[in-house]
Design a protein around this motif. Structure first.
Motif, PDB file in Angstrom:
ATOM      1  N   SER A  11       0.870  -1.175   0.000  1.00  0.00           N
ATOM      2  CA  SER A  11       0.000   0.000   0.000  1.00  0.00           C
ATOM      3  C   SER A  11       0.906   1.225   0.000  1.00  0.00           C
ATOM      4  O   SER A  11       2.132   1.085   0.049  1.00  0.00           O
ATOM      5  N   PRO A  12       0.358   2.424  -0.033  1.00  0.00           N
ATOM      6  CA  PRO A  12       1.225   3.607  -0.096  1.00  0.00           C
ATOM      7  C   PRO A  12       2.273   3.710   1.014  1.00  0.00           C
ATOM      8  O   PRO A  12       3.363   4.219   0.783  1.00  0.00           O
ATOM      9  N   HIS A  13       1.983   3.216   2.220  1.00  0.00           N
ATOM     10  CA  HIS A  13       2.916   3.390   3.327  1.00  0.00           C
ATOM     11  C   HIS A  13       3.478   2.104   3.919  1.00  0.00           C
ATOM     12  O   HIS A  13       4.211   2.159   4.907  1.00  0.00           O
ATOM     13  N   THR A  31       3.156 -17.114   0.901  1.00  0.00           N
ATOM     14  CA  THR A  31       2.639 -17.485  -0.417  1.00  0.00           C
ATOM     15  C   THR A  31       2.026 -16.242  -1.053  1.00  0.00           C
ATOM     16  O   THR A  31       1.847 -15.212  -0.376  1.00  0.00           O
ATOM     17  N   MET A  32       1.657 -16.335  -2.309  1.00  0.00           N
ATOM     18  CA  MET A  32       0.984 -15.196  -2.957  1.00  0.00           C
ATOM     19  C   MET A  32      -0.336 -14.885  -2.267  1.00  0.00           C
ATOM     20  O   MET A  32      -0.695 -13.716  -2.109  1.00  0.00           O
ATOM     21  N   GLN A  33      -1.079 -15.903  -1.822  1.00  0.00           N
ATOM     22  CA  GLN A  33      -2.342 -15.639  -1.113  1.00  0.00           C
ATOM     23  C   GLN A  33      -2.083 -14.896   0.192  1.00  0.00           C
ATOM     24  O   GLN A  33      -2.840 -13.998   0.551  1.00  0.00           O
ATOM     25  N   ASP A  34      -1.006 -15.254   0.901  1.00  0.00           N
ATOM     26  CA  ASP A  34      -0.644 -14.538   2.127  1.00  0.00           C
ATOM     27  C   ASP A  34      -0.380 -13.060   1.826  1.00  0.00           C
ATOM     28  O   ASP A  34      -0.811 -12.179   2.569  1.00  0.00           O
ATOM     29  N   VAL A  35       0.315 -12.802   0.715  1.00  0.00           N
ATOM     30  CA  VAL A  35       0.615 -11.418   0.318  1.00  0.00           C
ATOM     31  C   VAL A  35      -0.670 -10.667  -0.032  1.00  0.00           C
ATOM     32  O   VAL A  35      -0.843  -9.507   0.347  1.00  0.00           O
ATOM     33  N   VAL A  36      -1.582 -11.336  -0.716  1.00  0.00           N
ATOM     34  CA  VAL A  36      -2.885 -10.725  -1.027  1.00  0.00           C
ATOM     35  C   VAL A  36      -3.616 -10.384   0.271  1.00  0.00           C
ATOM     36  O   VAL A  36      -4.181  -9.295   0.418  1.00  0.00           O
ATOM     37  N   ASN A  37      -3.607 -11.299   1.225  1.00  0.00           N
ATOM     38  CA  ASN A  37      -4.269 -11.058   2.508  1.00  0.00           C
ATOM     39  C   ASN A  37      -3.632  -9.879   3.248  1.00  0.00           C
ATOM     40  O   ASN A  37      -4.337  -9.039   3.829  1.00  0.00           O
ATOM     41  N   LEU A  46      -4.906  -0.725   7.947  1.00  0.00           N
ATOM     42  CA  LEU A  46      -3.738   0.024   8.390  1.00  0.00           C
ATOM     43  C   LEU A  46      -3.623   1.412   7.761  1.00  0.00           C
ATOM     44  O   LEU A  46      -3.279   2.379   8.455  1.00  0.00           O
ATOM     45  N   GLU A  47      -3.912   1.534   6.484  1.00  0.00           N
ATOM     46  CA  GLU A  47      -3.852   2.865   5.858  1.00  0.00           C
ATOM     47  C   GLU A  47      -4.899   3.814   6.463  1.00  0.00           C
ATOM     48  O   GLU A  47      -4.557   4.949   6.809  1.00  0.00           O
ATOM     49  N   PRO A  48      -6.158   3.383   6.628  1.00  0.00           N
ATOM     50  CA  PRO A  48      -7.127   4.285   7.276  1.00  0.00           C
ATOM     51  C   PRO A  48      -6.704   4.666   8.707  1.00  0.00           C
ATOM     52  O   PRO A  48      -6.875   5.810   9.131  1.00  0.00           O
ATOM     53  N   ALA A  49      -6.132   3.709   9.453  1.00  0.00           N
ATOM     54  CA  ALA A  49      -5.671   4.012  10.812  1.00  0.00           C
ATOM     55  C   ALA A  49      -4.522   5.003  10.778  1.00  0.00           C
ATOM     56  O   ALA A  49      -4.439   5.913  11.608  1.00  0.00           O
ATOM     57  N   ARG A  50      -3.643   4.858   9.805  1.00  0.00           N
ATOM     58  CA  ARG A  50      -2.491   5.750   9.672  1.00  0.00           C
ATOM     59  C   ARG A  50      -2.939   7.192   9.429  1.00  0.00           C
ATOM     60  O   ARG A  50      -2.289   8.140   9.871  1.00  0.00           O
ATOM     61  N   LEU A  51      -4.036   7.373   8.719  1.00  0.00           N
ATOM     62  CA  LEU A  51      -4.574   8.723   8.501  1.00  0.00           C
ATOM     63  C   LEU A  51      -4.940   9.390   9.819  1.00  0.00           C
ATOM     64  O   LEU A  51      -4.879  10.610   9.948  1.00  0.00           O
TER      65      LEU A  51
END
Length: 138
Positions: A11-13, A31-37, A46-51
């Motif tokens: 994500s951005p941050h 795995t790739m699914q772990d990365v997607v999750n 996390l991004e909304p919380a970071r705001l």
């Protein structure tokens, strides 16, 4: 670990490396699914919380079974599938604000707190449980 994968932006941050503990556990490869999750968690939690609270430090994110066992994680931990992170705000004064945010946030599956960090989980595949336990880790 492959440096290119390690530098993957979720994500951005947030970058993948923040969630892997590969400096201490080089075999902790998702795995790739772990990365997607993990990406889902970054974008929707996390991004909304970071705001709200500013920068967030990831203490632990994805853990394979071996790493999860070594750190004392539970057998059915969402860390095993990239659906959890143990975090803290960079500014300790923002801790309660972070807790309050996740208590109300619609995408929070689970929130468990300690005195200076919290465990947050998400599930892209089912409705969030909104399970909250303040002071769970003593």
């Amino acid at each position: 670990m492959n440096t290119r994968l390690n530098d993957t932006k979720l994500s951005p941050h947030f970058k993948l490396r923040e969630f892997l503990l590969t400096d201490k556990y080089p075999q902790n490869i998702p795995t790739m699914q772990d990365v997607v999750n993990l990406t889902y968690g970054c974008l929707w939690l996390l991004e909304p919380a970071r705001l709200i609270v500013g920068p967030i430090i990831i203490n632990s994110g994805f853990r394979n079974e071996d790493v999860n066992r070594k750190v004392g994680g539970v057998r059915n931990s969402q860390h095993l599938i990239g659906q959890a992170a143990d975090i803290r705000p960079k500014d300790p004064a923002q801790f309660q604000t972070l807790v309050d945010f996740f208590k109300k946030w619609e995408y929070t599956d689970q929130l468990l707190t300690a005195s200076t960090w919290l465990h947050i989980s998400w599930n892209p595949f089912s409705p969030p449980r909104h399970y909250v336990r303040i002071g769970y880790y003593r």
